[in-house]
Design an enzyme around this catalytic site. Structure first.
Site, mmCIF file in Angstrom:
data_model
loop_
_atom_site.group_PDB
_atom_site.id
_atom_site.type_symbol
_atom_site.label_atom_id
_atom_site.label_comp_id
_atom_site.label_asym_id
_atom_site.label_seq_id
_atom_site.Cartn_x
_atom_site.Cartn_y
_atom_site.Cartn_z
ATOM 1 N N CYS A 98 -8.018 47.906 -6.842
ATOM 2 C CA CYS A 98 -7.243 47.379 -5.718
ATOM 3 C C CYS A 98 -5.768 47.412 -6.094
ATOM 4 C CB CYS A 98 -7.676 45.950 -5.402
ATOM 5 S SG CYS A 98 -6.704 45.173 -4.093
ATOM 6 N N CYS A 102 -1.447 46.390 0.322
ATOM 7 C CA CYS A 102 -1.842 46.551 1.722
ATOM 8 C C CYS A 102 -1.738 45.243 2.500
ATOM 9 C CB CYS A 102 -3.282 47.048 1.811
ATOM 10 S SG CYS A 102 -3.649 48.457 0.779
ATOM 11 N N THR A 189 -4.773 38.249 -3.292
ATOM 12 C CA THR A 189 -4.700 39.523 -4.001
ATOM 13 C C THR A 189 -3.243 39.971 -4.122
ATOM 14 O OG1 THR A 189 -6.831 40.118 -3.041
ATOM 15 C CG2 THR A 189 -5.531 41.892 -3.985
ATOM 16 N N GLU A 256 -7.080 37.894 -8.415
ATOM 17 C CA GLU A 256 -7.085 36.954 -7.302
ATOM 18 C C GLU A 256 -6.593 35.614 -7.841
ATOM 19 O OE1 GLU A 256 -8.026 38.118 -4.347
ATOM 20 O OE2 GLU A 256 -8.866 40.011 -5.084
ATOM 21 N N HIS A 291 -6.117 44.959 8.552
ATOM 22 C CA HIS A 291 -6.671 44.941 7.201
ATOM 23 C C HIS A 291 -8.066 45.567 7.158
ATOM 24 C CE1 HIS A 291 -5.866 43.963 3.156
ATOM 25 N NE2 HIS A 291 -6.823 43.062 3.023
ATOM 26 N N TYR A 295 -9.485 49.199 4.766
ATOM 27 C CA TYR A 295 -10.651 49.439 3.913
ATOM 28 C C TYR A 295 -11.247 50.828 4.119
ATOM 29 C CZ TYR A 295 -10.687 44.647 2.255
ATOM 30 O OH TYR A 295 -10.367 43.472 1.633
ATOM 31 N N CYS A 298 -8.604 52.580 1.234
ATOM 32 C CA CYS A 298 -8.586 52.190 -0.181
ATOM 33 C C CYS A 298 -9.967 52.264 -0.817
ATOM 34 C CB CYS A 298 -7.982 50.789 -0.331
ATOM 35 S SG CYS A 298 -8.926 49.446 0.431
ATOM 36 N N GLU A 446 -15.087 42.425 -2.643
ATOM 37 C CA GLU A 446 -13.980 42.576 -1.709
ATOM 38 C C GLU A 446 -14.405 43.395 -0.494
ATOM 39 O OE1 GLU A 446 -9.622 42.943 -2.971
ATOM 40 O OE2 GLU A 446 -10.102 44.966 -2.294
#
Length: 481
Positions: A98, A102, A189, A256, A291, A295, A298, A446
């Site tokens: 990650c 973003c 994150t 996190e 968001h 996904y 990423c 995630e």
């Protein structure tokens, strides 16, 4: 724009109040547990400097007309939305982790359009506040963390009904110059690698929740903020003397943190929503949509690396030509590309908001994320299937480096004769890391919970599905009056 080196140097000027494993961290930038996540974030700066990636990694600001990092861009077309997904896949391929930036990008685009419509209805000046702030973000190429998720307490109660009012971040005091806020944001994150945090409400609000309908920005090291690092599987391998093979992905990673706000002062000019409960849901819905689109990029890039590692593992074991092995690699690829299709689809069907930036197709974005809650788990299962049990039973690197045991490991962990045993160990540890270790936090859990739980997407799919229109189509075909 900042270079990678300038970005890392800028983080050294921050004074984050971070605790890890029961102790305060004095040097966050060089902490061995945190540093891999910083390296991932820094890749967003590094690739923006590379001419071959300029088309994806940079954009022209609608606010200033200057060339900016795309991670600070306010989308001006469906092409921008598509390039965002392609950029995210690229970074997933480069880091296998990650890369964290973003969230701030998605938050910015949601807040930009929501503040415009809030001002239009309520005669406020939140949009002006945000534009001034985001212009500074673009001009300085700051890293911004987006913060939405509250700890929520009793899920059956609204924010204002909680036994402890701090279980949702809220305003505790109002002054002529600004407000004081208290509460916490969970699962943050990239916070440790950011200059600012952009805070949003976590759910739709209703009358009585005015103090919880708050959006603002503040420095990540603002007075009153305490940070507690989340624990990850196999994280202390990064601190071991021999930590080159066993960590799997030595350079990159994620983190996190739990972010506690204890009477943090927010000046008026940094407030983007303040009690307008009817617009909290719009901000939440738009951020979640952006968001969930992310996904489709990423996680696909990370999946590319996992598929490659799995293919290597089968070649090193001498079984790559078996028909069932080839078929499982094909299935992994099919699932991964399906996720990418969803990310591209919701981007290509985006529409212009009243503020001028572009919003993805919300239905398709939620379909994208619903698939992400499932397909990476199957990709990981197939990777573990093909990697074999040695992925989790091979001896440690310390034993491999020990003269007393090295030759035994070198001899008995050999696969194909032409492949060095150490290379085989490295690939298997990478698969372990991505499906079970620290990288798995950013790939599997995630994938399940990031940008909202699976049920949250199903609720949005139901809202966006236009079932009445579909029933009308059926009636017309069946000739029902």
């Amino acid at each position: 724009m900042m270079t990678k080196e300038q970005y890392i140097a800028s983080l050294r000027t921050l004074h984050l109040n971070l605790y890890r494993f029961g102790k305060k961290v004095e040097n966050v930038v060089d902490d061995p547990i945190v540093r891999p996540s910083l390296n991932s974030f820094a890749a967003t700066y590094e690739l923006a400097e590379d001419p071959q990636y300029e088309d994806l990694m940079t954009a022209t600001s609608n606010l200033t007309g200057k060339k900016i990092n795309r991670f600070t861009h306010l989308h001006q077309s469906t092409d921008d939305l598509i390039r965002k997904v392609k950029m995210q896949r690229l970074l997933g391929q480069k880091t296998a982790a990650c890369f964290q930036r973003c969230v701030g990008l998605d938050a910015a685009n949601a807040v930009y359009s929501t503040t415009y419509e809030t001002d239009e209805a309520c005669k406020t000046q939140y949009h002006e506040n945000f534009v001034k702030f985001w212009t500074e973000v673009q001009n300085n190429d700051w890293a911004v963390d987006g913060a939405m998720t509250d700890v929520k307490g009793d899920r059956g109660l609204s924010p204002s009904q909680q036994a402890d009012p701090d279980l949702f971040l809220h305003v505790v005091e109002r002054t002529p110059d600004g407000v004081y806020v208290t509460g916490a944001k969970a699962h943050q994150t990239g916070y440790l690698n950011s200059h600012y945090v952009l805070v949003m409400p976590t759910i739709s609000m209703r009358k009585g929740d005015e103090d919880y309908a708050i959006s603002f920005a503040c420095p990540t090291d603002a007075e009153g903020i305490t940070l507690i690092l989340g624990r990850q599987s196999c994280d202390t391998r990064k601190t071991e003397e021999y930590n080159d093979i066993d960590v799997g992905n030595k350079v990159y990673g994620g983190h996190e943190v739990l972010v506690i706000f204890d009477r943090v002062f927010i000046p008026n000019e940094m407030i983007f929503l303040n009690g307008e409960v009817e617009f909290a849901g719009m901000m939440v819905e738009r951020f979640a949509g952006y968001h969930r689109q992310s996904y489709g990029g990423c996680k696909v890039g990370v999946g590319d690396v996992l598929i490659g590692a799995t293919a290597l593992a089968t070649e090193m074991a001498g079984c790559a030509k078996a028909s069932h092995v080839k078929d499982k690699i094909i299935e992994m690829t099919h699932l991964n590309e399906t996720l990418y299709c969803c990310g591209i689809a919701c981007s290509s069907q985006g529409t212009k908001t009243k503020s001028g930036n572009y919003l993805i197709d919300l239905l398709l974005a939620n379909v994208c994320k619903q698939n992400v809650t499932r397909f990476p788990y199957e990709i990981a299962r197939l990777a573990q299937d093909l990697a074999g049990g040695l992925m989790v039973t091979q001896p440690s690197e310390a034993d491999y480096r020990n003269p007393a045991t090295h030759d035994y490991i070198e001899k008995y962990l050999k696969g194909v004769a032409s492949v060095p045993t150490e290379d085989r160990m490295r690939v298997l540890r990478l698969i372990e890391n991505m499906t079970m270790g620290t990288a798995a936090v950013g790939y599997l859990p995630e994938s399940m919970h990031g940008a909202g739980s699976p049920q949250a997407q199903r609720i949005m799919i139901a809202r966006q599905s236009n079932l009445d229109m579909k029933k009308k189509l059926a009636k017309e075909i069946a000739r029902i009056k």
